[in-house]
Motif scaffolding. Sequence first.
Motif, PDB file in Angstrom:
ATOM      1  N   SER A 225       0.860  -1.294   0.102  1.00 49.22           N
ATOM      2  CA  SER A 225       0.027  -0.057  -0.047  1.00 49.22           C
ATOM      3  C   SER A 225       0.952   0.968  -0.044  1.00 49.22           C
ATOM      4  CB  SER A 225      -0.743   0.114   1.225  1.00 49.22           C
ATOM      5  OG  SER A 225      -1.779  -1.181   1.477  1.00 49.22           O
ATOM      6  N   ASN A 250      -3.065  -3.078  -2.437  1.00 46.98           N
ATOM      7  CA  ASN A 250      -3.864  -2.780  -1.622  1.00 46.98           C
ATOM      8  C   ASN A 250      -4.319  -1.246  -1.944  1.00 46.98           C
ATOM      9  OD1 ASN A 250      -4.305  -5.423  -0.425  1.00 46.98           O
ATOM     10  ND2 ASN A 250      -2.453  -5.083   0.965  1.00 46.98           N
ATOM     11  N   MET A 251      -4.043  -0.657  -0.627  1.00 50.08           N
ATOM     12  CA  MET A 251      -4.594   0.859  -0.985  1.00 50.08           C
ATOM     13  C   MET A 251      -3.684   1.995  -1.226  1.00 50.08           C
ATOM     14  SD  MET A 251      -5.258   2.430   2.956  1.00 50.08           S
ATOM     15  CE  MET A 251      -5.104   4.009   2.713  1.00 50.08           C
ATOM     16  N   ILE A 281     -11.063   1.419  -4.354  1.00 50.93           N
ATOM     17  CA  ILE A 281      -9.756   1.888  -3.679  1.00 50.93           C
ATOM     18  C   ILE A 281      -9.636   3.334  -4.020  1.00 50.93           C
ATOM     19  CG2 ILE A 281      -7.467   1.383  -3.671  1.00 50.93           C
ATOM     20  CD1 ILE A 281      -8.976  -1.121  -2.698  1.00 50.93           C
TER      21      ILE A 281
END
Lengths: 370, 601
Positions: A225, A250-251, A281
């Motif tokens: 992330s 992920n983010m 996201i």
Amino acid sequence: MVSRPAPRSGACFQSPKMHLMHIIGIVGTAKNTGKTTTLAALIREAGRRRERIGVTGIGYDGEEIDTVTGLPKPRLLLQPGTIVATSERCLLTTSAEYTVIKRTETHTALGAVIIVEILKAGLMVLAGPNTKRLLQGLIAELEGMNLAALFVDGSLNRIAATAVVDTMVFSTGASRTVDLSFLAEEARAIISVFKGKNYDLASSPLGIALHDASGVLVKHLAMRSLFDADDARSAVESMTVPPASMVIPNMVSLQALEYMTERLRAQPHAPMAIIVNDPTIALLAGEPIAVRRWMDSAAGHGMSIGYRHAIRAAAMTVNPFYPCQHDHAFMPAYIDKDSLLHAVSAAVDVPVYNIMDEGAASALYELLLL
Amino acid sequence: MAKILCVPLDPVHDVGIKIINGELVKHGHQTLLLQPDLPMETIVKKASEGEYDFIMVSRTLGYGVAELLARFTDLLDAAGIRERSKVVIGGKPVTPELAAELGYDKGFGAQSSIDEIIAYVEGRELPKEAAGLTRTKKDITGGYSYRFFDAEVESLLNSICDKLLAWAERRTSPGVERMKLRDAMLHTADSAAAAESRVRYNALCDAVIVDANHHNILPKGVRTVSNEELGALSSFLSASLPYQPVRIQHNEKQPVVFKFLGSGCPIMDITHGKICERWGINGFLIINPSWEARYEGLIEGCLTHENDGTITSLENIRLMRQSLDESTLLTVRAHRGLNTPETVLLAGEAGANLSKIDLVYGSLGAGTDPERIVVDGIEAMKLCARYNMAFDIPGNDELSGVPAWKTLAGLLINVMLGKKLGAKAILKPLFCYGPHIVLNGQMKQNFVDYNSAKIYALRHIVDCPIWPGEPIAFMTQSEERIQSANTTSYHAALAATLGVDAITIASTDEAYSRGPICITSRIDTIRAVTDAFRFMGDAQIAPSPMAAEYTDELLTKIKDVLREVAALPTLHEAIYAGLLGNEEDGAYPGKFGAGTVTLTM
């Protein structure tokens, strides 16, 4: 992506017209923006058309009284034949008759998620899987049940768990703010975010992956992330040249995105795509309006955002209701419904409905399923 | 050992999560406590770096905060943290429903204990209170010997009670005979015998009762509870478990707490009862209508009416008994009116736990002729012995203006009578600001000394359970709910410090409701008493030296009264003579049922 088996024909219901189970999320910009009302209308439509559907929710919806404001809430009346995934504690208070199909391994704050089939119409509260992984698991459980669609009720402004749906309906309204121009701008931003390019990548990288223009992996970072500017700086400083794409598993935060555009702005580089899993996201990176502004600004510097799993933002619904606080209690209040509908409709290029309007539920249902 | 990230997701407040963090560390868990007011992305980053088993969030709640808390779970999901970490929210208003709505895996609220949180983290099962009440039924009379410590008092009471029992031995009343016929009807399989008993029963009833039972002409305002209403109640009961039930008592020594039921409607009584159970109430007293006391005979069926007091019938008592939790004590009032023995019979048959009998107050405060009430009351005590039901003796004649020493003397007569008949009595001295006390100034300085003195005096005389009432704090409450709750809690604290066995508390609108009592007012006093018990714990309230002086005075005057009563041939003659309360006090012997006592063959 979820595999879609061919449906079987049901004894009591018409065969679904499509050979895929649509997975439709109904998410909101805030609490009380009309998600449950929209879902209730779509359930009624399915019943009217005698189509077999499934319903679940990622939060807690359909209750009589709002858990925060104490105001009455819309209820969910489920029809016979409907497949429901909800927590066991919600089944204690349902007025519907049902048969249990399966007790899943998924647990919520209200107990195990149980899949039931409604036998006799009644009210029920939905509290299903609360994360995207758990919702993905439920979708797998429901495959082969001959459902025309699975409707996933959102909760508050939550969106992450609905990342595995293929179609979304956004609900917005006065509960978010009574400022019409803000609502319109935010609606425009949300729909814009969903228009990012789709990238069909074979597998999810373990960490952030940098690819060249030929699609060759040139660097693999340990990070999954980009939470802040520090993470973004680490990522940028690890690049010898700006890559053609950066896949973030992920983010990513808006702060990180802004840092990267700022650092790469002065550096000549080929077009660069920042690829995240799905539009949720991007929406979670920051406030939608700020994310859209970043997208516009980044486009000017050859940067764009794309998705490994695209989601169709099919429509919006608007709700003029909002809870107005007086002293220590909330009272129901409304803004002008026509002004709201016109303001949001003018801002987006997807259909916008006030679900309470005559014909709106039918039109939305057809848009989503037909 | 679990690894836990403790997050005060709040601009300022972190007290709650600090306490939980401390407890987790004490239990050997590895924690990281973050500071308040960190950006959400920073917290999520910390969460991603630590491979935590649990992320525990605390936050006060207001409108708009729900969206913030929801965004936090979204970010954790987006960051892949929910793949391995359970996300937990705690805060005063948090419920499991709210936790689910916000997307958390578990929620702990105001009623959650540290033990629950630790057990959850450790994957242990605590007894699930949400699945029902977990308490056991309290035996109020358990451990008491009913031994009299004062020889003179014991001797006087023996004399009074022996003379009364000898006099009553060959006497009966319509109330006693109806009870016997009802008993026969309930226990015979012979329909002809039952029909004959029915005819004889009707002959002993007033016309209004016969009309109701046999011609379906119910008194004005009375109707049968419908099947639809019973069905709705059944659905309500099957669908509703006490949600996070709480305990009123902070320790085992503190008294059990009773409330009245008697809205007129058994369905409403049960609904209120179930809610009060959730808030920790240990028992209820069913109050019957005043009109019922005036008639010979009881109406049968599951009945409701729009008036104070719930109709005494086997069906009504049974419905309440079956609907309330097994651990909840149920008392059926029998001291008032012309149906005392039959009421106790029905209470026993329906499975009630206690009854209420007082031969003195039943006459002076509830209007029954003294001769009639002593005959009926003796039979009622025999039934209490048969059904192993204790009976409480309400000293509410003091509310008519009777001095405390006369009332307490009357209570003691009932205790001895019960002892002789094999029934266990519970003393119920008034624990409030009675009229005689108002006029004579015993509570001018405080409410502690004289209330304490009554308990001390009774303890000095007999080893018998004490249940002050009725309700405590009566006459000190006003129309203001907070004031009423406060004064109730102070009296409850005093009762607890005196070590009594039970108390009865009113709602905050008991005297001012202008109609049925509302449930929120019931909860007002329950919560106030719960806090009072928590506040007191095992500490003591110290009365002033006046309490000892009042105790001595009461002991002296109780004996004086008993001597005067013992000097007369029977108890009812003493009541007629005003020895236990006279016109000057404001007490008048009742007239209902006068002249109905007859000699048996």
